[in-house]
Structure formats: C-alpha cells, structure tokens
Design a protein around this motif. Structure first.
Motif, PDB file in Angstrom:
ATOM      1  N   ASN A 196      38.370  47.330  66.885  1.00  0.00           N
ATOM      2  CA  ASN A 196      39.256  47.724  65.794  1.00  0.00           C
ATOM      3  C   ASN A 196      40.275  46.660  65.377  1.00  0.00           C
ATOM      4  O   ASN A 196      41.275  46.971  64.741  1.00  0.00           O
ATOM      5  CB  ASN A 196      39.969  49.035  66.148  1.00  0.00           C
ATOM      6  CG  ASN A 196      40.361  49.823  64.932  1.00  0.00           C
ATOM      7  OD1 ASN A 196      39.621  49.882  63.953  1.00  0.00           O
ATOM      8  ND2 ASN A 196      41.533  50.418  64.965  1.00  0.00           N
ATOM      9  N   ALA A 197      40.039  45.416  65.755  1.00  0.00           N
ATOM     10  CA  ALA A 197      40.930  44.332  65.292  1.00  0.00           C
ATOM     11  C   ALA A 197      40.721  44.131  63.792  1.00  0.00           C
ATOM     12  O   ALA A 197      39.644  44.391  63.261  1.00  0.00           O
ATOM     13  CB  ALA A 197      40.629  43.045  66.053  1.00  0.00           C
ATOM     14  N   THR A 198      41.767  43.682  63.106  1.00  0.00           N
ATOM     15  CA  THR A 198      41.721  43.485  61.662  1.00  0.00           C
ATOM     16  C   THR A 198      42.083  42.045  61.334  1.00  0.00           C
ATOM     17  O   THR A 198      43.069  41.516  61.860  1.00  0.00           O
ATOM     18  CB  THR A 198      42.712  44.433  60.954  1.00  0.00           C
ATOM     19  OG1 THR A 198      42.375  45.779  61.286  1.00  0.00           O
ATOM     20  CG2 THR A 198      42.680  44.256  59.450  1.00  0.00           C
ATOM     21  N   ILE A 199      41.294  41.423  60.462  1.00  0.00           N
ATOM     22  CA  ILE A 199      41.589  40.066  59.996  1.00  0.00           C
ATOM     23  C   ILE A 199      41.751  40.125  58.489  1.00  0.00           C
ATOM     24  O   ILE A 199      40.804  40.426  57.762  1.00  0.00           O
ATOM     25  CB  ILE A 199      40.466  39.079  60.369  1.00  0.00           C
ATOM     26  CG1 ILE A 199      40.228  39.084  61.877  1.00  0.00           C
ATOM     27  CG2 ILE A 199      40.813  37.673  59.871  1.00  0.00           C
ATOM     28  CD1 ILE A 199      39.020  38.277  62.306  1.00  0.00           C
ATOM     29  N   LEU A 200      42.947  39.830  58.008  1.00  0.00           N
ATOM     30  CA  LEU A 200      43.259  39.886  56.579  1.00  0.00           C
ATOM     31  C   LEU A 200      43.359  38.489  55.989  1.00  0.00           C
ATOM     32  O   LEU A 200      43.890  37.579  56.632  1.00  0.00           O
ATOM     33  CB  LEU A 200      44.583  40.624  56.359  1.00  0.00           C
ATOM     34  CG  LEU A 200      44.614  42.075  56.827  1.00  0.00           C
ATOM     35  CD1 LEU A 200      46.028  42.627  56.744  1.00  0.00           C
ATOM     36  CD2 LEU A 200      43.653  42.905  56.003  1.00  0.00           C
ATOM     37  N   THR A 201      42.865  38.321  54.766  1.00  0.00           N
ATOM     38  CA  THR A 201      43.000  37.044  54.063  1.00  0.00           C
ATOM     39  C   THR A 201      43.711  37.227  52.729  1.00  0.00           C
ATOM     40  O   THR A 201      43.731  36.321  51.909  1.00  0.00           O
ATOM     41  CB  THR A 201      41.624  36.381  53.834  1.00  0.00           C
ATOM     42  OG1 THR A 201      40.813  37.270  53.067  1.00  0.00           O
ATOM     43  CG2 THR A 201      40.950  36.036  55.150  1.00  0.00           C
ATOM     44  N   HIS A 202      44.254  38.400  52.518  1.00  0.00           N
ATOM     45  CA  HIS A 202      45.019  38.649  51.284  1.00  0.00           C
ATOM     46  C   HIS A 202      46.184  39.566  51.599  1.00  0.00           C
ATOM     47  O   HIS A 202      46.206  40.227  52.644  1.00  0.00           O
ATOM     48  CB  HIS A 202      44.135  39.278  50.205  1.00  0.00           C
ATOM     49  CG  HIS A 202      43.910  40.738  50.398  1.00  0.00           C
ATOM     50  ND1 HIS A 202      42.927  41.223  51.244  1.00  0.00           N
ATOM     51  CD2 HIS A 202      44.548  41.819  49.894  1.00  0.00           C
ATOM     52  CE1 HIS A 202      42.966  42.546  51.225  1.00  0.00           C
ATOM     53  NE2 HIS A 202      43.942  42.935  50.423  1.00  0.00           N
ATOM     54  N   GLU A 203      47.156  39.572  50.718  1.00  0.00           N
ATOM     55  CA  GLU A 203      48.238  40.558  50.811  1.00  0.00           C
ATOM     56  C   GLU A 203      48.773  40.845  49.416  1.00  0.00           C
ATOM     57  O   GLU A 203      48.900  39.947  48.586  1.00  0.00           O
ATOM     58  CB  GLU A 203      49.348  40.110  51.747  1.00  0.00           C
ATOM     59  CG  GLU A 203      50.041  38.838  51.382  1.00  0.00           C
ATOM     60  CD  GLU A 203      51.054  38.419  52.432  1.00  0.00           C
ATOM     61  OE1 GLU A 203      52.167  38.042  52.023  1.00  0.00           O
ATOM     62  OE2 GLU A 203      50.737  38.454  53.634  1.00  0.00           O
ATOM     63  N   PHE A 204      49.016  42.103  49.198  1.00  0.00           N
ATOM     64  CA  PHE A 204      49.608  42.529  47.940  1.00  0.00           C
ATOM     65  C   PHE A 204      51.105  42.676  48.150  1.00  0.00           C
ATOM     66  O   PHE A 204      51.533  43.307  49.109  1.00  0.00           O
ATOM     67  CB  PHE A 204      49.036  43.882  47.483  1.00  0.00           C
ATOM     68  CG  PHE A 204      47.616  43.807  47.017  1.00  0.00           C
ATOM     69  CD1 PHE A 204      47.323  43.282  45.770  1.00  0.00           C
ATOM     70  CD2 PHE A 204      46.583  44.254  47.812  1.00  0.00           C
ATOM     71  CE1 PHE A 204      46.007  43.220  45.325  1.00  0.00           C
ATOM     72  CE2 PHE A 204      45.273  44.198  47.382  1.00  0.00           C
ATOM     73  CZ  PHE A 204      44.984  43.680  46.135  1.00  0.00           C
ATOM     74  N   ARG A 205      51.872  42.099  47.258  1.00  0.00           N
ATOM     75  CA  ARG A 205      53.315  42.314  47.224  1.00  0.00           C
ATOM     76  C   ARG A 205      53.617  42.974  45.886  1.00  0.00           C
ATOM     77  O   ARG A 205      52.802  42.960  44.980  1.00  0.00           O
ATOM     78  CB  ARG A 205      54.052  40.985  47.339  1.00  0.00           C
ATOM     79  CG  ARG A 205      53.658  40.226  48.602  1.00  0.00           C
ATOM     80  CD  ARG A 205      54.825  39.742  49.327  1.00  0.00           C
ATOM     81  NE  ARG A 205      54.453  39.150  50.592  1.00  0.00           N
ATOM     82  CZ  ARG A 205      55.126  38.183  51.141  1.00  0.00           C
ATOM     83  NH1 ARG A 205      56.180  37.675  50.523  1.00  0.00           N
ATOM     84  NH2 ARG A 205      54.774  37.717  52.312  1.00  0.00           N
ATOM     85  N   VAL A 206      54.786  43.515  45.729  1.00  0.00           N
ATOM     86  CA  VAL A 206      55.113  44.189  44.470  1.00  0.00           C
ATOM     87  C   VAL A 206      55.006  43.213  43.306  1.00  0.00           C
ATOM     88  O   VAL A 206      54.403  43.506  42.277  1.00  0.00           O
ATOM     89  CB  VAL A 206      56.515  44.829  44.532  1.00  0.00           C
ATOM     90  CG1 VAL A 206      56.904  45.385  43.175  1.00  0.00           C
ATOM     91  CG2 VAL A 206      56.536  45.933  45.579  1.00  0.00           C
ATOM     92  N   GLU A 207      55.534  42.025  43.472  1.00  0.00           N
ATOM     93  CA  GLU A 207      55.616  41.062  42.368  1.00  0.00           C
ATOM     94  C   GLU A 207      54.488  40.034  42.329  1.00  0.00           C
ATOM     95  O   GLU A 207      54.385  39.293  41.363  1.00  0.00           O
ATOM     96  CB  GLU A 207      56.963  40.326  42.405  1.00  0.00           C
ATOM     97  CG  GLU A 207      58.150  41.232  42.144  1.00  0.00           C
ATOM     98  CD  GLU A 207      58.115  41.884  40.766  1.00  0.00           C
ATOM     99  OE1 GLU A 207      57.679  41.236  39.795  1.00  0.00           O
ATOM    100  OE2 GLU A 207      58.498  43.058  40.666  1.00  0.00           O
ATOM    101  N   SER A 208      53.691  39.933  43.389  1.00  0.00           N
ATOM    102  CA  SER A 208      52.653  38.909  43.405  1.00  0.00           C
ATOM    103  C   SER A 208      51.528  39.292  44.359  1.00  0.00           C
ATOM    104  O   SER A 208      51.643  40.235  45.139  1.00  0.00           O
ATOM    105  CB  SER A 208      53.239  37.553  43.810  1.00  0.00           C
ATOM    106  OG  SER A 208      53.675  37.600  45.158  1.00  0.00           O
ATOM    107  N   PHE A 209      50.458  38.518  44.286  1.00  0.00           N
ATOM    108  CA  PHE A 209      49.298  38.668  45.144  1.00  0.00           C
ATOM    109  C   PHE A 209      49.106  37.342  45.854  1.00  0.00           C
ATOM    110  O   PHE A 209      49.260  36.280  45.246  1.00  0.00           O
ATOM    111  CB  PHE A 209      48.079  39.000  44.275  1.00  0.00           C
ATOM    112  CG  PHE A 209      46.773  38.990  44.996  1.00  0.00           C
ATOM    113  CD1 PHE A 209      46.472  39.984  45.894  1.00  0.00           C
ATOM    114  CD2 PHE A 209      45.838  37.995  44.753  1.00  0.00           C
ATOM    115  CE1 PHE A 209      45.247  39.998  46.558  1.00  0.00           C
ATOM    116  CE2 PHE A 209      44.617  37.998  45.401  1.00  0.00           C
ATOM    117  CZ  PHE A 209      44.326  39.003  46.312  1.00  0.00           C
TER     118      PHE A 209
END
Length: 162
Positions: free
Chosen positions: A90-103
């Motif tokens: 169940n490990a997670t590897i993320l390459t993106h993140e959403f912020r309110v003002e930017s991606f």
C-alpha cells in the motif's frame, strides 16, 4: 530540495478542476486500468512488465512491488526505481500535486537496494538514495541520502545503516 515544475491554473477554479488540461483523459484512463490490475497482481515479474510497458515506469531488475502499491496515475512515467528495490504494501508514489493556485509535477527517483515500508508515501520531486530504508507509514517530503534509515511524518533521517 524537491524538483517540481509548476503550471498556473487556466481559470478561476482550483487547479484540480482543470486536471484534463494538464494530462490527456485517455492516457489517465489507460493508466488507471493498468495500475488497478497491477495493484492486485501477486506475480512480481508480470507486475513489473505491466508497469514498465503499460504505463511507462522505469523499473530496474529484481524490483518487488508489494500488493496494493499505488504509483501515480497521471504521470507514472516520471517514476524511476533502481535494481533490487522493495516497495511495501500500500505504499504510494506521487509525481504530481494539486494546489489551489497551481499544479506541480516532479520526477521521483528511487535508488538501488532501497526498502520502502508499508503505507509509506513518496511525494513528487524527491530522490531516495541507494541502500536507504524508509519506515512504514513515513511521508517522504524531501530527498533521502544513500544508506540511511528515515522514518516519521515528515520522514527524517534517524541513523546511518551499517
């Protein structure tokens, strides 16, 4: 230091509202199907093949991806995993993140002979050095040097591995 590329949002809503302007819908649908199948596959070789050729991850030799391991669905091609690495349940590897003002997007590079514990989360734009160990449930928010044990939220180096 995380290596992130920032994209401004194209309109007044939060950046996640515009996810289809950052990545092709059909690519995400294909990635979702392959990753969903791969999460349950007990056959490590088949799972590596599916993630290499189905979604474009760079995966070394003898890598073991645990049951329910979750690679990023939008940009899995930004994930690189070195030889003989184990990524736990169940490990997670993320390459993106959403912020309110930017991606933001950023590559994740995991070295050789790394152990990532169950339920750990690796954020976009980080590198984990060769021979490092990441404790179960840790959240990696910055680069981890080679040959160390890092644990906690956020992950902190607690000792050098002998």
């Amino acid at each position: 230091m995380r290596r992130l590329k920032e994209y401004p949002k194209p309109g007044p809503e939060n950046s996640m509202y515009y996810w289809r302007s950052y990545v092709n819908f059909f690519k995400v649908a294909k990635n979702f199907i392959f990753i969903s199948i791969g999460r349950y596959l007990p056959f490590l070789g088949l799972k590596r093949w599916l993630y290499r050729y189905g979604v474009g991850m760079k995966i070394g030799k003898n890598v073991s991806l645990g049951l329910m391991m979750m690679p990023d669905v939008l940009f899995p091609e930004l994930i690189e995993i070195g030889d003989n690495t184990i990524i736990g349940y169940n490990a997670t590897i993320l390459t993106h993140e959403f912020r309110v003002e930017s991606f933001k997007t950023g590559p994740v590079k995991i070295g050789r002979d790394v152990l990532i514990g169950a339920n750990a989360t690796i954020l976009a734009g980080v590198e984990i050095g060769d021979g490092a160990m990441i404790g179960a449930g840790a959240v990696v928010t910055k680069d981890i040097p080679p040959g160390v044990l890092a644990v906690g939220v956020p992950a902190r180096v607690v000792k050098k591995i002998e």
